[in-house]
Design a protein around this motif. Structure first.
Motif, short mmCIF file in Angstrom:
data_model
loop_
_atom_site.label_atom_id
_atom_site.label_comp_id
_atom_site.label_asym_id
_atom_site.label_seq_id
_atom_site.Cartn_x
_atom_site.Cartn_y
_atom_site.Cartn_z
N PRO B 30 0.83 -1.21 0.00
CA PRO B 30 0.00 0.00 0.00
C PRO B 30 0.87 1.26 0.00
O PRO B 30 1.96 1.28 0.55
CB PRO B 30 -0.80 -0.13 1.30
CG PRO B 30 0.00 -1.05 2.15
CD PRO B 30 0.71 -1.98 1.24
N VAL B 31 0.34 2.30 -0.64
CA VAL B 31 1.04 3.59 -0.70
C VAL B 31 0.07 4.64 -0.17
O VAL B 31 -1.13 4.55 -0.43
CB VAL B 31 1.43 3.93 -2.16
CG1 VAL B 31 2.18 5.26 -2.22
CG2 VAL B 31 2.25 2.83 -2.77
N GLY B 32 0.56 5.62 0.56
CA GLY B 32 -0.37 6.68 0.95
C GLY B 32 -0.04 7.40 2.23
O GLY B 32 -0.43 8.55 2.40
N ALA B 33 0.64 6.76 3.15
CA ALA B 33 0.96 7.47 4.38
C ALA B 33 2.08 8.46 4.09
O ALA B 33 3.07 8.11 3.47
CB ALA B 33 1.40 6.47 5.45
N ALA B 34 1.89 9.70 4.51
CA ALA B 34 2.93 10.71 4.28
C ALA B 34 2.77 11.80 5.34
O ALA B 34 1.67 12.03 5.85
CB ALA B 34 2.78 11.31 2.88
N LEU B 58 -1.37 12.98 5.09
CA LEU B 58 -1.44 13.32 3.67
C LEU B 58 -2.70 14.12 3.34
O LEU B 58 -2.62 15.18 2.72
CB LEU B 58 -1.41 12.04 2.85
CG LEU B 58 -1.47 12.20 1.34
CD1 LEU B 58 -0.36 13.12 0.86
CD2 LEU B 58 -1.37 10.85 0.66
N GLY B 59 -3.86 13.59 3.76
CA GLY B 59 -5.10 14.27 3.41
C GLY B 59 -5.51 14.00 1.97
O GLY B 59 -4.92 13.16 1.30
N ALA B 127 1.18 15.00 -7.97
CA ALA B 127 2.01 14.56 -6.85
C ALA B 127 1.15 13.95 -5.75
O ALA B 127 1.48 12.89 -5.21
CB ALA B 127 2.83 15.72 -6.32
N ALA B 130 -0.11 10.64 -6.77
CA ALA B 130 0.97 9.66 -6.67
C ALA B 130 1.19 9.27 -5.23
O ALA B 130 1.41 8.09 -4.91
CB ALA B 130 2.25 10.22 -7.27
N GLN B 131 1.13 10.25 -4.33
CA GLN B 131 1.29 9.94 -2.90
C GLN B 131 0.18 9.03 -2.42
O GLN B 131 0.36 8.22 -1.52
CB GLN B 131 1.28 11.23 -2.08
CG GLN B 131 2.59 11.96 -2.12
CD GLN B 131 2.53 13.23 -1.29
OE1 GLN B 131 1.71 14.12 -1.59
NE2 GLN B 131 3.36 13.31 -0.27
N LEU B 132 -0.97 9.14 -3.06
CA LEU B 132 -2.10 8.29 -2.68
C LEU B 132 -2.01 6.90 -3.33
O LEU B 132 -2.84 6.05 -3.08
CB LEU B 132 -3.42 8.96 -3.07
CG LEU B 132 -3.82 10.13 -2.17
CD1 LEU B 132 -4.98 10.90 -2.81
CD2 LEU B 132 -4.21 9.62 -0.80
N GLY B 133 -1.03 6.72 -4.22
CA GLY B 133 -0.85 5.37 -4.77
C GLY B 133 -1.04 5.29 -6.26
O GLY B 133 -0.84 4.22 -6.84
N ALA B 134 -1.44 6.34 -6.93
CA ALA B 134 -1.64 6.26 -8.37
C ALA B 134 -0.30 6.39 -9.09
O ALA B 134 0.68 6.85 -8.50
CB ALA B 134 -2.57 7.38 -8.83
N GLY B 135 -0.26 6.00 -10.36
CA GLY B 135 0.96 6.16 -11.16
C GLY B 135 1.06 7.61 -11.59
O GLY B 135 0.12 8.16 -12.16
#
Lengths: 469, 159
Positions: B30-34, B58-59, B127, B130-135
């Protein structure tokens, strides 16, 4: 190798049953094994993929709300929301509501920490198969590269339900084997019977053939190798029957020819014998060559008459027309009379009287005359005839003190026209005497044994059974 | 012969049940924590990303866009960051990604924005997605506003 296999396992039936049994077991083990492994892979993969996707999506959805760096409360929130009973880790910090961080398999933690992948591992937790899934939570840096945030989520799943499902597959395999193997063994047993029945028929046929039943034939059913074998057997038997029949016919023809010739010779010989008696009287007055010639003719004519009589006798045996004329006779007296009639006075005898038996006197006389005459001609005096009797049988022993029978002659003494001394082609006997004696003994149910005395000299023993005699 | 039987037995019995494994890699994490969204401001005439770690999380893209349109913080301004977007601009909404495109509705006409301002908006949206996981690569952003929507635009920093 074959020496260690017990006898009953070496039969065709046992071997067929064994081979088919092994093949069936191997086939079932192979098929069930493949089926089982495929099913196991599918079941496990389905559960693992489902759980991993579920956890990943849950973490994915939660991640944007997670503070970075997280505090313990944030990690506990992760566990409570998405990984009940699991653990969330951030460096040395870990959640304290579910599983302990120390329960994470170290090799799994190392792979997760390397980042970039969801990692799963199946472990054995005190006999229970357990799936452990671990995943790092990533983020993106200002250069759009994915980097780990340091947050990791781990979750444990029991695979007991899957194990039961898989055990069911295995149990099905065993159940299949339990039904199929006995069935295969029964079928193999029956199939072996189908093969063995013609083989047994063949064996019985061969036995009958060996007993001399040359008309034996086997049924030629089917077109397989065994039917082919039966056909070959039948051809062989037919060929054998034809050949043996032909030989028998030829032999019968030859015997009949001898019998006919002997009969035809008898009449002129009777006339010649009568004439020789006249010649014998006259030859006393004849001198020189004429006397020698007439004595020679007379002697040879008598010998010829004996030969023809013997030939007629033996052809009666050959044609199975020899008849017995049994009557109770004192054998001692009979032997003594036989010797007396032929003026064989210098033969030692031991003939206790009172040994009475049912014999054909004429044939018994022929046996004694042949044995004693043979001893007189070929052996050397003193010649001895001894009659003994016990509970089981009667024995007449004729011994001489000559050179005895050479070892190479012994097997042939009863053969027709067998000359022991090849150099002496002409002997006084017809060459049929011992053969006739033996056939007569056989008619009485007895035998004549030929051999040598321990001290030298030939020894012939006529043995007659008490019951038949 | 005896060894063969033993081997078969071991295979049959040993292959049963669920076997433990080594760790196995299985798919994307999973991608998304920032700590916060990446916002693109301008410094020395170039686009320059800033991680806005105020909230520690992240929000959503809309939040990030709102933060961008509100301009740099005093600390960022002090560091030389500024925004090329005229200040009374407010994002109305950011749509979910559909067919590789995000539609951003603004409360002003996109045509009124300078290319740098447009890049700022587009890159920030890309950006955050992408931080949320998209390409990030190839993700298009379509800006709509008071006038009609233009063609999709792409972030030069994500090429």
């Amino acid at each position: 190798m074959t020496g260690r296999i017990p006898l009953w396992l070496r039969g065709i039936r046992a071997r067929l049953v064994l081979i088919i049994g092994v093949v069936v077991v191997l086939a079932i083990v192979g098929a069930t094994g493949l089926d089982y492994t495929a099913a196991r892979r599918t079941v496990l993969a389905a559960r693992q993929d489902q759980e991993m996707a579920r956890l990943r999506d849950a973490v994915d959805a939660l991640a944007p709300d997670l503070p970075v760096p997280p505090d313990r409360e944030a990690l506990n929130r992760v566990v409570r929301t998405v990984a009940e009973g699991g653990v969330a880790v951030y460096g040395a910090l870990s959640s304290d509501v579910g599983q302990r961080a120390s329960a994470i398999p170290p090799e799994l933690a190392a792979r997760v920490r390397a980042g970039g992948h969801v990692v799963f591992q199946r472990i054995d937790y005190y006999g229970t198969p357990v799936l452990v899934v671990g995943m790092p939570v990533l983020t993106v840096d200002a250069g759009f590269r994915r980097v780990p945030t340091g947050i990791e989520v781990y979750q444990w799943y029991s695979l007991l339900a899957e194990q039961e499902q898989i055990s069911e597959f295995a149990f099905n395999g065993w159940r299949t084997a339990a039904v199929a193997v006995p069935l295969a063994v029964i079928l193999a047993w029956l199939a072996a019977g189908a093969v063995l029945r013609p083989v047994r028929r063949l064996r019985d046929g061969a036995r009958r053939l060996a007993r001399g039943e040359l008309s034996t034939r086997l049924p030629e059913r089917g077109a397989d190798e065994l039917a082919d074998l039966a056909r070959t057997f039948n051809d062989t038997a037919a060929s054998l029957e034809r050949t043996v029949g032909e030989l028998r016919r030829m032999e019968a023809d030859a015997r009949r020819f001898v019998a006919d010739v002997s009969h035809e010779l008898r009449t002129p010989l009777a006339a010649m014998t009568a004439v020789t008696e006249v010649l014998d009287e006259e030859s006393a007055q004849l001198s020189g060559d004429a006397g020698t010639a007439s004595r020679l003719i007379s002697a040879e004519t008598r010998k010829l008459a004996v030969l023809v009589d013997d030939l007629i006798e033996i052809s009666r045996f050959d044609n199975g027309r020899a008849r017995m004329d049994r009557r109770a006779t004192d054998l001692g007296e009979l032997i003594a009379a036989a010797l007396r009639t032929r003026h064989w006075d210098d033969v030692d005898t031991d003939l206790p009287r009172g040994t009475v038996a049912e014999v054909d006197p004429r044939r018994f006389d022929v046996i004694i005359a042949n044995l004693v005459g043979n001893a007189l001609r070929h052996g050397a005096p003193p010649i001895r005839v001894q009659l003994t009797a016990d509970g089981t049988g009667i024995a007449v022993e004729v011994t001489d003190h000559g050179p005895g029978l050479p070892a190479d002659v012994l097997p042939h003494v009863f053969a027709r026209f067998y000359k022991a001394d090849t150099a002496r082609t002409r002997s006084e006997g017809s060459g049929l005497g011992l053969a006739i004696a033996e056939r007569n003994a056989e008619l009485h149910g007895g035998v004549i044994e030929a051999g040598n005395r321990p001290g030298g000299g030939a020894r012939f023993v006529l043995r007659l059974p008490r019951g038949a005699a | 012969m005896r060894w063969c039987a033993l081997l078969v037995l071991v295979l049959v019995l040993g292959g049963c049940g669920i076997q433990p494994t080594d760790p196995v890699f299985a798919g994307e994490p999973p991608v998304g924590a920032a700590p916060g969204p990446i916002l693109f401001f301008v410094r020395d005439g170039h686009l320059d990303p800033v991680v806005r770690a105020e909230n520690g999380r992240l929000g959503s893209p809309a939040d990030a866009l709102t933060a961008l349109l509100n301009g740099p913080t005093p600390a960022e301004s002090a560091a030389g960051y500024y925004s090329a977007i005229p200040l009374p601009a407010a994002a109305v909404s950011v749509s979910p990604i559909r067919l590789g495109e995000v539609t951003v509705a603004l409360s002003l006409a996109p045509a009124a924005l300078s290319p740098t301002a447009i890049d700022q908006v587009v890159c920030t949206v890309v950006a955050v997605e992408a931080q949320l996981g998209a390409g990030a690569r190839g993700l298009g952003v379509r800006l709509t506003g008071i006038d009609a929507s233009g063609p999709p635009r792409y972030c030069p920093a994500a090429r």
